[in-house]
Motif scaffolding. Structure first.
Motif, PDB file in Angstrom:
ATOM      1  N   VAL A 213       0.829  -1.207   0.000  1.00 57.70           N
ATOM      2  CA  VAL A 213       0.000   0.000   0.000  1.00 57.70           C
ATOM      3  C   VAL A 213       0.859   1.251   0.000  1.00 57.70           C
ATOM      4  CG1 VAL A 213      -1.764   1.278   1.244  1.00 57.70           C
ATOM      5  CG2 VAL A 213      -1.834  -1.215   1.209  1.00 57.70           C
ATOM      6  N   SER A 214       1.866   1.294   0.873  1.00 56.74           N
ATOM      7  CA  SER A 214       2.670   2.497   1.027  1.00 56.74           C
ATOM      8  C   SER A 214       4.098   2.085   1.371  1.00 56.74           C
ATOM      9  CB  SER A 214       2.053   3.364   2.126  1.00 56.74           C
ATOM     10  OG  SER A 214       2.685   4.599   2.175  1.00 56.74           O
ATOM     11  N   SER A 266      -3.630   6.267   0.454  1.00 57.38           N
ATOM     12  CA  SER A 266      -2.573   5.700  -0.371  1.00 57.38           C
ATOM     13  C   SER A 266      -3.088   4.464  -1.123  1.00 57.38           C
ATOM     14  CB  SER A 266      -1.382   5.341   0.512  1.00 57.38           C
ATOM     15  OG  SER A 266      -0.301   4.931  -0.251  1.00 57.38           O
ATOM     16  N   ALA A 267      -3.881   3.650  -0.415  1.00 59.67           N
ATOM     17  CA  ALA A 267      -4.466   2.471  -1.059  1.00 59.67           C
ATOM     18  C   ALA A 267      -5.398   2.893  -2.198  1.00 59.67           C
ATOM     19  CB  ALA A 267      -5.213   1.629  -0.031  1.00 59.67           C
ATOM     20  N   ARG A 270      -3.276   4.088  -5.125  1.00 61.24           N
ATOM     21  CA  ARG A 270      -2.653   3.001  -5.852  1.00 61.24           C
ATOM     22  C   ARG A 270      -3.668   2.185  -6.658  1.00 61.24           C
ATOM     23  NH1 ARG A 270       2.729   3.113  -4.795  1.00 61.24           N
ATOM     24  NH2 ARG A 270       2.822   4.757  -3.281  1.00 61.24           N
ATOM     25  N   SER A 271      -4.890   2.090  -6.135  1.00 64.72           N
ATOM     26  CA  SER A 271      -5.915   1.379  -6.906  1.00 64.72           C
ATOM     27  C   SER A 271      -6.228   2.142  -8.190  1.00 64.72           C
ATOM     28  CB  SER A 271      -7.177   1.172  -6.067  1.00 64.72           C
ATOM     29  OG  SER A 271      -7.951   2.342  -6.033  1.00 64.72           O
TER      30      SER A 271
END
Lengths: 332, 201
Positions: A213-214, A266-267, A270-271
């Protein structure tokens, strides 16, 4: 003006000067071309000066200025969020409602203040309006996820963020007229928590916390930076309605919610296959890259402080008279 | 006034073109771009640095930009556009004459070789106008441009623009018409040059 607020501004000024001076010395000592890390550090520092100056100004110019400023921040954040989310043509009118009606009214109810409507305008009325308008547009492909994305953007970028200036109204017995410092406490601790976690992570970081995720978040960064930010919160207790231990606990809450907010955003980022939310702030990325940790901490902090230290907002701030004259013109 | 409007358009759409190779006026340029919104010409104009903006004369459809007083004002006074007759019956004159006059006078033009706005933002085949222009004027530079997200800001059929972020991607000068290159091959090469800037072939 409040002398405690002046002391706080002075501390920020000293902190930023120290940061800029360190960067300057590092750049001078290095021979040849400065590396990418140093250049990024310098542009980050410069951007911090601007952000701190703008933030300080909004606290000084009073409530209307503050609410206007956060309305603008919500607008910029939501714009980045929706730009990265590929919405089809069928959502055009829905988004027009979101940007031009739902967002301004949320800040109008907050500024008024009409606490009851501030609380339900987005979770009830806007969340009914959004899927209805998209359904009327007639495009069914990916309908549920399209509506969910818009609702999520409005919830985080507008509803959650609007709790931050709402701290100005929180009635705390014995702390009347000083709420600007509470807002300062939240922003200072959350942002410093981010910075300190980054610094501790760079210095001591080994165990990755959420590599997928990060990738830059480490356990060492979280614990070291989190403890330092909690200590900072305790040191700021003189300007808050809290005792030092209470201030430490509240700062700890901000560290935790700020960290989790950053992790979740952040998730989301990124998605959407993006590294930054935008490119509006040199060195930092977009507005949302700076605000992500505040989005979750603002509403939680608002309600926890209200619960333990404040009076009931709903009782203190019923619908203002001028709004009731607009909405109920025929009743006496 | 114009600088102010350009700054406003840049602020609303977040577009900016950085450094451009070469000096304005060295060689006339044909910018050619994908077309998905009425905002395309305005946003491209606003995104250019000022000396380049001054030289630009975008091609605009006479049946749209000449219609109302506001549109006529924007296209004539702000964009300094060359109005093109798209509709067949009125095309007695050479439709490219206006654009060639600009290039001959040392100015730059912007054209949309797809001919019309694409509602979904997907690029279509190029109309032959670009081919005829470069065949008659081989000494001008061809510059591909990709306009991103503008079809989301103001899609076909909508009147209220959304405050989303767009982007103007300016490419390098591409080689002109090659010796013996067929019309279809040339147009396909130009279309790919624009598509590559947008990250799709």
């Amino acid at each position: 003006m409040d002398t405690q607020l002046l002391i706080l501004f002075g501390a920020v000024f000293a902190l930023l000067s120290a940061g800029s001076l360190t960067t300057w010395i590092l750049m001078r000592r290095r021979e040849g071309e400065p590396g990418a890390v140093l250049l990024n550090l310098r542009s980050r520092c410069n951007a911090w000066w601007v952000m701190a100056a703008v933030f300080a100004m909004t606290l000084v110019i009073g409530k209307t200025g503050t609410f206007g400023f956060y309305a603008l921040l919500s607008f910029l954040a939501l714009r980045e969020f929706i730009t990265l989310n590929p919405t089809p043509r069928g959502d055009h009118r829905t988004l027009a409602w979101v940007f031009f009606v739902i967002l301004p009214l949320q800040y109008l109810f907050a500024w008024a203040p009409w606490y009851g409507m501030f609380q339900i305008w987005i979770p009830v009325y806007a969340f009914v309006l959004i899927p209805v308008r998209s359904a009327l547009a007639g495009e069914t492909e990916g309908f549920l996820s399209r509506c969910a994305k818009i609702q999520w953007g409005v919830l985080t970028c507008v509803y959650f963020l609007s709790h931050l200036p709402m701290l100005l109204y929180l009635p705390i017995p014995g702390y009347e007229g000083q709420n600007a410092k509470l807002l300062f406490f939240l922003v200072m601790v959350t942002q410093m928590s981010d910075v300190l976690q980054y610094v501790f992570g760079k210095l001591y970081g080994k165990r990755k916390l959420a590599p997928k995720v990060s990738p830059s978040k480490t356990w060492e960064g979280l614990i070291g930076g989190g403890l330092a930010a909690t200590g900072l919160g305790a040191a700021l207790s003189f300007a808050t309605p809290f005792t030092p231990w209470q201030a430490a606990a509240m700062a700890g809450l901000l560290v935790l919610t700020g960290f989790l907010g950053g992790l979740v955003m952040s998730a989301v980022k990124r998605s959407l296959q993006a590294k930054d939310w935008g490119h509006g702030i040199p060195g930092h990325g977009g507005v949302l890259d700076r605000l992500d940790s505040i989005l979750f901490s603002a509403p939680v902090f608002f309600h926890v402080v209200g619960f333990y230290f404040g009076d009931s907002m709903a009782r203190v701030y019923p619908m203002p008279d001028w709004l009731s004259r607009v909405l109920m013109p025929f009743s006496q | 006034m114009k600088a102010l409007l350009a700054a406003l358009v840049r602020a609303v759409t977040g577009v900016r073109v950085g450094v451009i190779d070469g000096r304005p006026g060295e060689r006339s340029r044909i910018y050619f771009a994908n077309h998905s919104s009425h905002l395309d010409a305005l946003v491209f104009w606003a995104a250019l640095p000022e000396p380049w903006r001054e030289r630009l004369r975008p091609a605009a459809a006479a049946d749209y930009w000449g219609k109302t007083r506001l549109r006529r004002w924007v296209s004539e006074k702000v964009l300094n556009a060359v109005l093109i007759e798209r509709l067949a019956p009125s095309r007695e004159r050479d439709p490219l004459a206006g654009l060639m006059a600009v290039l001959n006078a040392g100015g730059d033009i912007l054209i949309f070789p797809e001919g019309t706005r694409q509602p979904d933002g997907v690029m279509r085949d190029f109309k032959p106008g670009l081919f005829h222009l470069i065949r008659r004027m081989p000494e001008v530079d061809l510059v591909p441009v990709y306009l991103e997200n503008l079809c989301r800001i103001l899609p076909k059929g909508e009147f209220l623009p959304l405050p989303l972020m767009g982007a103007v991607r300016l490419g390098q000068v591409v080689p002109g018409l090659k010796e013996g290159e067929a019309k279809e091959v040339f147009l396909q090469r130009m279309r790919l040059a624009v598509g590559e800037l947008g990250g799709n072939g």
